[in-house]
Design a protein around this motif. Structure first.
Motif, mmCIF file in Angstrom:
data_model
loop_
_atom_site.group_PDB
_atom_site.id
_atom_site.type_symbol
_atom_site.label_atom_id
_atom_site.label_comp_id
_atom_site.label_asym_id
_atom_site.label_seq_id
_atom_site.Cartn_x
_atom_site.Cartn_y
_atom_site.Cartn_z
ATOM 1 N N THR A 27 0.853 -1.182 0.000
ATOM 2 C CA THR A 27 0.000 0.000 0.000
ATOM 3 C C THR A 27 0.890 1.233 0.000
ATOM 4 O OG1 THR A 27 -1.851 1.109 1.093
ATOM 5 C CG2 THR A 27 -0.206 0.121 2.528
ATOM 6 N N SER A 30 0.926 7.068 1.600
ATOM 7 C CA SER A 30 -0.042 8.158 1.700
ATOM 8 C C SER A 30 -1.459 7.657 1.977
ATOM 9 C CB SER A 30 -0.020 8.994 0.413
ATOM 10 O OG SER A 30 -0.445 8.226 -0.688
ATOM 11 N N GLU A 31 -1.645 6.344 2.074
ATOM 12 C CA GLU A 31 -2.962 5.772 2.342
ATOM 13 C C GLU A 31 -3.032 5.237 3.772
ATOM 14 O OE1 GLU A 31 -3.526 2.795 -0.644
ATOM 15 O OE2 GLU A 31 -3.612 4.260 -2.252
ATOM 16 N N THR A 32 -4.211 5.215 4.333
ATOM 17 C CA THR A 32 -4.374 4.708 5.705
ATOM 18 C C THR A 32 -4.426 3.185 5.757
ATOM 19 O OG1 THR A 32 -6.778 4.898 5.546
ATOM 20 C CG2 THR A 32 -5.585 6.790 6.452
ATOM 21 N N ALA A 33 -4.432 2.514 4.590
ATOM 22 C CA ALA A 33 -4.505 1.050 4.561
ATOM 23 C C ALA A 33 -3.335 0.407 5.295
ATOM 24 C CB ALA A 33 -4.548 0.556 3.119
ATOM 25 N N GLN A 34 -2.187 1.076 5.355
ATOM 26 C CA GLN A 34 -1.050 0.494 6.068
ATOM 27 C C GLN A 34 -1.402 0.228 7.524
ATOM 28 O OE1 GLN A 34 2.283 3.289 6.819
ATOM 29 N NE2 GLN A 34 1.012 4.795 5.753
ATOM 30 N N HIS A 35 -2.173 1.095 8.140
ATOM 31 C CA HIS A 35 -2.567 0.914 9.537
ATOM 32 C C HIS A 35 -3.584 -0.220 9.673
ATOM 33 C CE1 HIS A 35 -0.318 4.523 10.244
ATOM 34 N NE2 HIS A 35 -1.068 5.172 9.352
ATOM 35 N N PHE A 36 -4.469 -0.350 8.698
ATOM 36 C CA PHE A 36 -5.434 -1.444 8.657
ATOM 37 C C PHE A 36 -4.701 -2.785 8.643
ATOM 38 C CE2 PHE A 36 -7.536 -4.409 5.664
ATOM 39 C CZ PHE A 36 -8.646 -4.747 6.421
ATOM 40 N N GLN A 38 -1.588 -3.428 9.481
ATOM 41 C CA GLN A 38 -0.813 -3.608 10.709
ATOM 42 C C GLN A 38 -1.701 -4.097 11.844
ATOM 43 O OE1 GLN A 38 1.121 0.217 10.942
ATOM 44 N NE2 GLN A 38 2.839 -0.463 9.693
ATOM 45 N N LYS A 39 -2.941 -3.613 11.916
ATOM 46 C CA LYS A 39 -3.881 -4.096 12.938
ATOM 47 C C LYS A 39 -4.215 -5.572 12.731
ATOM 48 C CE LYS A 39 -7.484 -1.517 13.078
ATOM 49 N NZ LYS A 39 -8.598 -0.555 13.165
#
Length: 64
Positions: A27, A30-36, A38-39
């Protein structure tokens, strides 16, 4: 609603059934998918840049 988590779990199970032990996705930073991801237990294992685009993060997870 958890649709994304359910979809990833379905994909991981399909890969596990095919004999894979590790899955890989990516990902943009610049996208928030990296945090998704990682969770969900994915770890950043590298990255790359393509021209002037934001860096692409590579994420992996052991699924055995």
């Amino acid at each position: 609603r958890g649709y994304g988590s359910k979809l990833v779990a379905f994909w991981e199970e399909a890969m596990r059934n095919k004999g894979y032990k590790i899955v890989l996705t990516s990902t943009s930073v610049s996208e928030t998918a990296q945090h998704f991801y990682q969770k969900l237990g994915y770890k950043a294992v590298g990255g790359l840049t393509l021209g002037r685009e934001p860096m692409e993060i590579l994420l992996s997870k052991e699924i055995f």
